[in-house]
Design an enzyme around this catalytic site. Structure first.
Site, PDB file in Angstrom:
ATOM      1  N   HIS A 107       0.854  -1.284   0.021  1.00  0.00           N
ATOM      2  CA  HIS A 107      -0.160   0.042   0.106  1.00  0.00           C
ATOM      3  C   HIS A 107       0.825   1.307  -0.123  1.00  0.00           C
ATOM      4  O   HIS A 107       0.589   1.993  -0.813  1.00  0.00           O
ATOM      5  CB  HIS A 107      -0.968   0.093   1.312  1.00  0.00           C
ATOM      6  N   HIS A 165      -6.253  -2.710  -3.556  1.00  0.00           N
ATOM      7  CA  HIS A 165      -6.662  -4.218  -3.473  1.00  0.00           C
ATOM      8  C   HIS A 165      -7.254  -4.682  -4.864  1.00  0.00           C
ATOM      9  O   HIS A 165      -7.928  -3.860  -5.344  1.00  0.00           O
ATOM     10  CB  HIS A 165      -7.768  -4.622  -2.390  1.00  0.00           C
TER      11      HIS A 165
HETATM   12 ZN    ZN Z   1      -4.715  -4.053   2.518  1.00  0.00          ZN
END
Ligand code: ZN
Length: 284
Positions: free
Chosen positions: A188, A194
């Site tokens: 991230h 995602h």
């Molecule tokens: Zn995550």
């Protein structure tokens, strides 16, 4: 180095597979064994807590998130900054799917970092960094005077800001967050979302909305539905360290995501997959 022929979101979606690993364990889920279903949890900033659902703008586009303990939590473990959510403020620089997203990447692929002295089991961090350096062009250098850097510190769950924010940002690690979870959170921090937000995900998976825990439905929203543009890159990678498992955010022990043939799949929190590596190579 950014290659403008690919959209940033494509990379983000590619790597941003759904990570439903529980912070406490490396998942090797056996879906037929109910006692292990509980392990198939994504990283969460605040396990067991849901906050107030909020709607804001990110780079001029609508985004849904939860406000928990003053944090703006997106997709369970991503912490958006106030600057990212300020409409019209530097929006192009933070907008997924636009070339401006490159400002969310780390110049020359170098991530500056510090580790808070109070963080237990710092080998999780050093091992995760070593894994990234062995498997990607991204490099990690101990911060000296840089203004933009990541601090690894104790948190209530596993969480991270998304992309380079331009100032000090955090990767928060509860005691249960594993090396694999840390590899995911670094994903991230370097700009990965995602996988389930890919526009083309319905080609690869079924989303079983009726089995999703109340309050987490937003984790399964395609980015197009959130108003983002972008291009998917590569095929959806079930083995990505950013991918959710079949039982992630399940309310009832039944799968929330299956393959198109209805079969379930395990969550992977061991290391970057081949698909992760190729995407990161393209991104950096
Ligand atoms: Zn995550």
């Amino acid at each position: 180095m950014f290659k403008p022929s690919f959209s940033a979101l494509a990379y983000l979606a590619l790597f941003g597979t759904i990570s439903l690993a529980s912070c406490s364990k490396e998942q090797q889920v056996q879906p037929d064994q109910p006692e292990q279903v509980a392990q198939d949890q994504a990283e969460l900033a605040y396990p067991g807590q849901t906050g107030e659902a909020k709607a804001g703008e990110w780079g001029g586009q609508p985004v849904s998130y939860q406000e928990i303990n003053g944090d703006k939590v997106y997709e369970g473990d991503i912490l958006l900054t106030s600057e990212q959510l300020t409409s019209g403020s530097d929006g192009d620089q933070q907008r997924p799917g636009s070339a401006g997203r490159t400002t969310g990447r780390w110049p020359s692929g170098i991530v500056y970092y510090t580790i808070d002295a109070a963080l237990p089991n710092q080998a999780r961090v050093t091992d995760a960094i070593a894994h990234w350096q062995a498997n990607s062009p991204v490099r990690f250098i101990a911060r000296t005077t840089q203004t933009a850097y990541v601090t690894f510190r104790v948190g209530s769950g596993c969480s991270s800001n998304i992309g380079r924010t331009g100032s000090r940002q955090y990767i928060n690690l509860a005691s249960g967050c594993s090396t694999g979870n840390t590899i995911h959170e670094i994903g991230h921090a370097v700009g990965l979302f995602h996988e389930q937000t890919r526009n083309d995900r319905d080609t690869f998976v079924n989303i079983l909305t009726q089995n999703i825990q109340s309050g987490y439905e937003g984790n399964f929203t395609k980015y197009s539905a959130s108003g983002y543009g972008g291009t998917d890159y590569g095929a959806l990678d079930f083995g990505s360290i950013m991918m959710y498992g079949s039982f992630s955010f399940s309310s009832n022990g039944q799968p929330t995501i299956t393959k198109k043939d209805g079969s379930t799949f395990n969550i992977q929190r061991t290391g970057l997959s081949a698909g992760d590596k190729s995407g990161i190579d393209a991104m950096y």
